[in-house]
Design a protein around this motif. Structure first.
Motif, PDB file in Angstrom:
ATOM      1  N   SER A   8      43.372  46.307  46.571  1.00 15.87           N
ATOM      2  CA  SER A   8      42.175  46.663  45.802  1.00 15.87           C
ATOM      3  C   SER A   8      42.200  46.034  44.417  1.00 15.87           C
ATOM      4  N   ASN A  11      39.523  46.849  41.844  1.00 16.46           N
ATOM      5  CA  ASN A  11      39.497  48.261  41.426  1.00 16.46           C
ATOM      6  C   ASN A  11      40.565  48.598  40.394  1.00 16.46           C
ATOM      7  N   THR A  12      41.474  47.673  40.125  1.00 15.81           N
ATOM      8  CA  THR A  12      42.586  47.986  39.228  1.00 15.81           C
ATOM      9  C   THR A  12      42.422  47.386  37.836  1.00 15.81           C
ATOM     10  N   GLY A  61      38.434  49.377  37.003  1.00 12.23           N
ATOM     11  CA  GLY A  61      37.932  48.514  38.056  1.00 12.23           C
ATOM     12  C   GLY A  61      36.571  47.929  37.747  1.00 12.23           C
ATOM     13  N   GLN A  64      32.357  46.840  43.243  1.00 15.75           N
ATOM     14  CA  GLN A  64      32.369  45.983  44.424  1.00 15.75           C
ATOM     15  C   GLN A  64      30.954  45.478  44.702  1.00 15.75           C
TER      16      GLN A  64
END
Length: 227
Positions: A8, A11-12, A61, A64
């Motif tokens: 991910s 998202n980090t 993050g 998306q």
């Protein structure tokens, strides 16, 4: 070659770290703060039909599917660079590969770069997925087969493979194109079957041509650049 996989990755991203990096790159302070504001306190929920989950506020993050997210990730990782002349890092969004030239059986620069990248990931809150990270050795020497030290990340040995698909291209340890061309030919044959089915339904020629162009001649995701 070591092909890294992140868990991910988008998202980090930590907005405060990203703001500092953007300022170091010379972006105007107001633009840096605008991006930071965009990434913090984002309400998010999931809707399936008429049902929706409770709202969760996110301050880490990048969203998306947002067109800005790949660019922000690339800027977030801009300072992850090679530290020696015998190693290079190839990055395409979150697809990262370390390539090292090993001469006279000296693997130190290559292994040190991997360790440096592992430490960099920890400092920048990126989580490496070691189980999906793969190593590929290309040895064109005609001398006796060499034995290279296995790479370990976070105490886990990285799997060594004889080929890997990177940015849509199958790279083999002998640098031949056989696996890549065979894969493309197989996909083309599968899609030609669907084209014949559409032809049997007597669809207009323009529709058949568009289907061929989009799925066989220029399929999405099969023409990434390695540059």
């Amino acid at each position: 070659m070591l092909f890294f996989d992140y868990s991910s990755a988008f998202n980090t991203i930590i907005p405060s770290l990203l703001t500092t990096k953007l300022e170091d790159l010379g972006l105007h302070t107001s633009l840096c703060y605008w991006i930071s504001n965009f990434l913090t306190d984002r309400p998010q929920s999931v809707r399936v039909g008429n049902c929706a989950s409770s709202t969760l506020t996110l301050s880490t993050g990048a969203p998306q599917g947002c067109v800005l997210s790949p660019l922000l990730y690339s800027l977030y990782t801009y300072d992850c660079t090679a530290t020696s002349s015998s190693t290079i890092i190839v990055k395409f969004a979150d697809d990262t590969a370390v390539m090292g030239l090993i001469s006279d059986n000296d693997e130190r620069a290559y292994l040190e770069k991997i360790k440096h990248l592992e430490n960099w990931c920890q400092e920048n809150t990126l989580l490496l997925n070691v189980s999906k990270t793969k190593e590929l050795i290309v040895d064109c020497s005609k001398k006796q087969e060499r034995h290279y030290q296995h790479v370990r990340i976070s105490g886990t040995t990285v799997e060594r493979v004889d080929s890997f698909r990177y940015l849509g291209v199958h790279i083999s340890q002998d640098l031949s194109w056989s696996r890549h061309t065979n894969s493309l030919a197989k996909k083309a044959h599968q899609r030609l079957y669907h084209l014949r089915c559409l032809r049997d339904f007597r669809l207009p020629f323009k529709v058949l041509r568009n289907f061929y162009t989009c799925t066989i001649e220029h399929p999405h995701g099969e023409h990434h650049s390695l540059v």
